[in-house]
Scaffold this active site. Structure first.
Site, PDB file in Angstrom:
ATOM      1  N   LYS A  68       0.840  -1.197   0.000  1.00 15.43           N
ATOM      2  CA  LYS A  68       0.000   0.000   0.000  1.00 15.43           C
ATOM      3  C   LYS A  68       0.872   1.243   0.000  1.00 15.43           C
ATOM      4  O   LYS A  68       1.790   1.371   0.804  1.00 15.43           O
ATOM      5  CB  LYS A  68      -0.914   0.025   1.233  1.00 15.43           C
ATOM      6  N   GLN A 139     -11.924   9.550   9.656  1.00 19.35           N
ATOM      7  CA  GLN A 139     -11.659   8.359  10.447  1.00 19.35           C
ATOM      8  C   GLN A 139     -12.623   8.224  11.622  1.00 19.35           C
ATOM      9  O   GLN A 139     -12.965   7.106  12.037  1.00 19.35           O
ATOM     10  CB  GLN A 139     -10.219   8.387  10.950  1.00 19.35           C
TER      11      GLN A 139
END
Length: 328
Positions: A68, A139
């Protein structure tokens, strides 16, 4: 052979909180058996931000590797761009074949929240009923949803340096979760009565102190995902039982490394890692007054376990766009 391109919309439609919780718990359990492996992450500085490259192998029934690359640019809100964005490459660990190219935004949000939920499953009090969210960005929503699924909160509180963000978050989450959320301008008012506290900010100076936390609380410290960020006062770290996602990584970033630099903790003082807790190698909560703190820096084993679950679901559902690189 073609790889599968999966957008954020594709990913969001394939996985829910329970799927991510299962994937992340599997990853941490496998890590204790040498079947979820991850080298140290690489940080690449940019202008007004930077990039993290994190990779891991999952060597279970499906043997895969994921890499990633995420950009993290805190000032992106001014440009109406995501703070964190990037891509996950999923490959077959047996032959190197590229299986999928996956947008990383949803994976990063949800696997991070799933790790907090997994930690809360073992470390929060069984009667936890009040959630406090500190930092009301993207988040925060994933955290509130994932944690409520595990703990079953009755009410919540929200604090942000920008009070308007706390108001918007509280209105949204009250509808989504069906429990009242109250925006509060004072941090201590939000956290002092909470059983579970999440810090998910971009702060570079610690703001949560011992005075802000009641005995028996569980804290998920999520925001300090690079060496320059810090949310938890070193004295609070020293008072709490600290559980990490990855000890080596937390010694380099996260709030643990700030507490050690301040001279109030050592690595030996860490209670254990999340894999130890999930496999029962060390005990979780044993008393109602213990303060537990999960230092979450985000590990690539969470990414690879989530990515392979997404890929398998996408293939089964016929979702995504096949993409073949030109032959030489």
């Amino acid at each position: 052979m073609s790889a599968l391109l999966l957008t954020r919309v594709d990913v969001a439609g394939l996985m829910g909180p329970a799927d991510y919780l299962s994937a992340v718990e599997t990853a941490f359990r496998l890590s204790k058996h040498g079947k979820a492996l991850s080298p140290p992450p690489m940080h690449i500085p940019g202008l007004d931000g930077g990039f993290h490259a994190k990779g891991a192998a999952l060597l279970n029934e499906r043997q895969v590797v994921a890499l990633k690359l995420n950009g993290n640019f805190p000032g992106n809100s001014r440009l109406q761009l995501p703070t964190i964005q990037g891509v996950v490459l999923l490959c077959d660990a047996r032959n190197g074949m590229l299986l999928a190219i996956i947008d990383s935004i949803e994976i990063t949000l949800q696997r991070t929240a799933a790790a907090s939920a997994l930690a809360a499953k073992y470390l929060a009090r069984a009667d936890a009923s009040v959630l406090a969210i500190c930092g009301c960005g993207a988040q925060s929503r994933a955290q509130a949803i994932a944690l409520t699924a595990v703990c079953g909160f009755h009410r919540g509180a929200a604090w942000d340096a920008d009070y308007r963000k706390a108001e918007v978050f509280s209105a949204d989450m009250s509808k989504v979760l069906g429990i009242p959320f109250e925006p509060l301008p004072d941090l201590s008012r939000a956290t002092r009565g909470a059983d579970v506290i999440v810090t998910c900010t971009t702060a570079q100076m610690p703001f949560l102190t011992e005075a802000d936390v009641s005995p028996g609380a569980f804290i998920a410290a999520v925001g300090a995902d690079n060496p320059d960020k810090s949310e938890i006062a070193p004295s609070l770290m020293a008072r709490a039982k600290v559980v990490v996602d990855n000890l080596d990584q937390c010694l380099e970033m996260g709030d643990l490394h700030h507490a050690i630099a301040a001279g109030v903790m050592t690595a030996a003082a860490v209670h254990g890692d999340l894999g130890d807790i999930a496999t029962g190698r060390i005990p979780g909560r044993t008393g109602s007054k213990e303060i537990f703190l999960f230092d979450s820096t985000g590990t690539a084993i969470q990414d690879v376990a989530s990515a392979v679950r997404i890929y398998e679901k996408a293939v089964a559902a016929g979702i995504g766009t096949p993409f073949a690189f030109a032959a030489p």
